[in-house]
Write a protein that holds these residues in place. Structure first.
Motif: not given
Lengths: 183, 655
Positions: B123-129, B294-312
């Motif tokens: 039922r959800w849509q996950l968006r990762f930035y 995490i979205y359920q239709q136009d409703q944001r259910l959850y904002t996930m904490p920012r991940s650890e950085p990956l360094t190049f």
């Protein structure tokens, strides 16, 4: 011969055709009112105005001579008036007024009481004209007409017993569902 | 009774389902988040490299010429000693950084976005930035979207409803015209037009008016159902709002890296993300962080904490650039010459200068300007000016030579007088600085040396005429050939005479002859204050330095454009950076073995797969220049060698 025909056709084509500026109509409601004969003629004088004249005649007496049953709505009426058409004559909405004169003798229809007299006054009208075809219109209208009348009231259509007499102002509703020929 | 039991059991089950923690609650409680990892594909590649190098040992020459054996080694957990080891380690790699090398001025960053199974629901849509941090900038990379199948179904349903809405809108305005009434009205009031209705002949409706005035346009306006039309127009204008109302979350098609629809999920979801970026000066490292929602239709259910950085960590070869200034030798000649031609019109047979004739005013002005520029030139002095005049061929050669000599003389007189006036004005007004041949400045009154004007006649200008005829576009080839035949006549007067008989002569005379009456100026100059005829000086080689600058700015293609012809150390760096390894090798192998050159060679051999030579050169470089011990970790080619053969381990403790 063919050539002459063609010439005639071409000449015909070159002549401007006249627009339809006149109407001749009759009101169905009058006919239903005990077969009142009626006719109204009109002419368009401009885009928005037309003048109307008309007449009604009801010469009928029903069950004549039967004192219990005789009824009549005899009348002679004449009127002349002006109509304003917001868009164009003989199409759509209109309103108007007319001056009317009528000689009447009617009674025995709902009750036995009968009245005869002369009435003159003015009518105010509004309505809508539906174009049915190039030649025919259905003209719908409602109005009131009022004025003054000299009357004599009888107890019944035949008996001649006068119950009331005099001059009096009056006001009456009226309606029309007319079929008109536009030409 | 049985039915009641069944209902009871069902009720208990429902209750249990309601009481248990929902997926979202679990996620919130655990603060679940997708994570970033270094691309496993790449690690596998590295492992493969390691695996392929499992030949036990390689031999290199040590500092004192001794032979050293190198082998893959690991630290023994218990004893802490280095032991030879050839088993591939299959443990999960959790490194949070990687060295990447730039190639062609670009860097490819590869990483994985790992989404835990618990986060996925149909039922959800996950968006990762993913966010990239470079120097002080941060750039949001294209998002990764994972859409649940039910979520997508709802989206599509929205689109369907919207489509239905659109289809219900009548956009054809003629659909709102009451044609029956309109036609009756036209037939009654515009019978002429009505008659044309079934006629094919062209009629301009504008010409028609009804009996009482209104036009067809008025009638159309009258017999339009405006309320209906407005209703549909309103719906059309509101379609944007309606879209948002019906399609709550539009399906994105652009600016995203991935939008995938998931039905059943077992296991984590992994997306391989590759981002190519252009390098820029001072770029040492790039951090990548991941956030998500995490979205359920136009409703944001959850904002996930920012991940650890990956360094190049970015390694570039521009650090090796040799920025030493480079000079080149230039030879200066004392003498110089310049010339220009001008077209001076003369009246036929006349030699005096009439400025009102043709373009004389402009032409003479141009020459005066040239002369002033030369007189004011700090580097050169004008010795003499040779003025030679040409004549057009009409008339006898003898008279023409005389005429052109007179013309040259009159031009020379004109400019002699001009220079004289100019010199006077300079003497009165200026005090200038001149630079001598040793670069020392000398102050003094400006001295405009005497300029000698020499005039001479160059005779009839047949050479120019031939050129003009040859390039002319009006003359026919036959006429051109005829002209060439006449050229064989050696006597110039005779030649003119026969030409006069040709039909194209009037054209030559009117169009081409005037252009033959030119005056040519030759300026003879010498370098100010210079006595010797030639001098050698050194100048900064600006082309080369531009190339070096480009290398430092990491614009390798451009740098190579400047440096290609020098074929030196810096050229080799440009080649190396662009991965033109053979060209780099061709230059480097002949250069003296400085630590830099050794390191470059190590890189080249490593790229070519020759481990032995690569390690040899690398160790040679490190021996002379300790900083290469650390530098080696930054270049993936060398890093692999260090890992593979356990290089530098002792060095680290020593230093």
């Amino acid at each position: 011969m063919k050539r002459i025909l063609l010439l005639i056709l071409l000449l015909g084509a070159a002549l401007p055709l006249p627009a339809q500026r006149f109407s001749l109509g009759t009101n169905g409601i009058d006919w239903l009112s005990l077969g009142t004969l009626n006719i109204e003629a009109s002419a368009a004088v401009s885009q928005r105005y037309s003048i109307h004249v008309g007449a009604e005649l009801n010469p009928w007496t029903f069950a004549a001579g039967n004192p219990e049953k005789q009824l009549q709505m005899r009348q002679n009426s004449y009127w002349g008036g002006l109509r304003l058409w917001p868009w164009h004559v003989y199409s759509g909405w209109w309103m108007g007024f007319d001056f009317r004169y009528t000689v009447y003798n009617g009674g025995g229809i709902l009750k036995r009481e009968t009245e005869e007299g002369d009435a003159y006054g003015m009518g105010l009208w509004g309505g809508y004209s539906i174009m049915l075809s190039e030649l025919w219109n259905l003209d719908l209208g409602m109005g009131v007409w009022g004025g003054y009348k000299q009357y004599t009231r009888y107890a019944c259509p035949l008996c001649g017993v006068i119950t009331d007499q005099g001059d009096k102002a009056f006001i009456l509703p009226d309606a029309r569902i007319a079929i008109q020929l536009i030409f | 009774m049985q039915r009641e039991t069944r209902i009871l059991i069902l009720g208990i089950l429902l209750l249990a389902a309601a009481c248990g923690p929902t997926r979202l609650q679990t996620i919130e409680k655990k603060q679940l988040a997708a994570s970033l990892a270094l691309s496993r594909g790449e690690l596998a590649e590295e492992r493969k490299v390691i695996a392929s190098a499992r030949r036990d040992t390689i031999t290199v020459t040590g500092e004192n010429g001794e032979q050293l054996l190198l082998m893959k080694a690991v630290k023994d957990e218990e004893s802490g000693e280095m032991v030879a080891h050839d088993v591939i380690n299959a443990a999960v790699i959790t490194a949070r950084f990687r060295n990447v090398a730039e190639r062609h001025g670009r860097i490819d960053l590869r990483f994985e976005v790992i989404v835990p199974r618990e986060m996925m629901d149909t039922r959800w849509q996950l968006r990762f930035y993913p966010d990239m941090f470079i120097l002080e900038d941060s750039v949001r990379l294209e998002p990764v979207i994972i859409t649940g199948s039910d979520f997508r179904k709802a989206q599509l349903r929205g689109y369907e409803l919207y489509d239905k809405y659109l289809r219900s809108i009548v956009t054809d305005t003629t659909a709102f015209i009451d044609w029956r009434s309109l036609n009756i009205w036209i037939a009654r009031n515009m019978p002429d037009l009505y008659r044309y209705k079934n006629d094919t002949s062209y009629v301009d409706v504008q010409d028609f008016h009804s009996f009482f005035g209104p036009t067809q346009a008025d009638a159309i306006r009258e017999y339009t159902w405006w309320h209906r039309r407005h209703y549909h127009e309103r719906r059309w204008y509101q379609r944007g709002e309606k879209f948002h109302e019906l399609v709550k979350t539009p399906i994105e098609k652009e600016g995203i890296r991935l939008d995938t629809v998931l039905r059943d999920i077992d296991g984590n979801f992994v997306y391989q993300y590759t981002q190519s970026i252009k390098t820029r000066p001072k770029l040492r490292k790039v951090d990548i962080l991941l956030s998500g929602e995490i979205y359920q239709q136009d409703q944001r259910l959850y904002t996930m904490p920012r991940s650890e950085p990956l360094t190049f960590y970015i390694s570039s070869l521009s650090a090796f650039v040799d920025g030493t200034e480079r000079y080149m030798t230039r030879i200066l000649e004392r003498r110089a010459a310049a010339n220009t031609a001008c077209y001076v019109d003369f009246a036929e047979g006349k030699s005096d200068i009439d400025l009102s004739l043709g373009h004389n005013l402009e032409e003479m002005g141009r020459i005066r300007q040239n002369m002033v520029e030369l007189l004011e030139n700090r580097t050169f002095d004008v010795d003499s000016i040779l003025i030679s005049a040409y004549a057009s061929p009409e008339g006898t050669l003898r008279s023409n030579i005389l005429l052109s000599r007179r013309r040259a003389a009159s031009v020379a007189d004109y400019f002699d007088a001009f220079v004289g006036r100019y010199r006077d004005s300079v003497r009165r007004n200026s005090f200038t600085v001149t630079v001598d041949e040793r670069g020392q400045e000398r102050m003094g009154r400006e001295s405009v040396a005497d300029i000698r004007f020499v005039s001479r006649s160059n005779g009839e200008n047949w050479e120019m005429l031939s050129f003009l005829v040859d390039t002319d576009s009006t003359l026919t080839p036959a006429q051109k050939n005829s002209y060439i035949r006449h050229l064989e006549q050696a006597d110039e007067d005779m030649r003119e005479e026969v030409l006069q008989k040709e039909p194209y002569y009037p054209y030559l005379r009117q169009e081409l002859y005037p252009r033959l009456r030119t005056v040519r100026f030759d300026f003879f100059l010498h370098r100010k204050g210079m006595v010797k005829d030639t001098v050698h000086t050194t100048e900064l080689d600006t082309t080369y330095m531009k190339g070096v600058e480009c290398l430092k700015e990491r614009e390798y293609e451009k740098a190579l454009g400047y440096l290609k012809d020098y074929k030196d150390y810096n050229t080799a760096i440009a080649y190396l950076s662009l991965d033109y390894n053979a060209s780099a090798m061709a230059i480097l192998k002949d250069l003296p073995r400085t630590p830099q050159v050794n390191y470059m060679l190590a890189l080249l051999y490593a790229r070519g797969g020759d481990d032995q030579k690569a390690v040899q050169h690398y160790l040679d470089a490190c021996r002379e220049e300790r900083s290469y011990v650390f530098r080696g970790n930054l270049d993936p080619e060398i890093y692999v060698l260090i890992q593979r053969y356990g290089l530098n381990r002792d060095d680290e403790t020593e230093l």
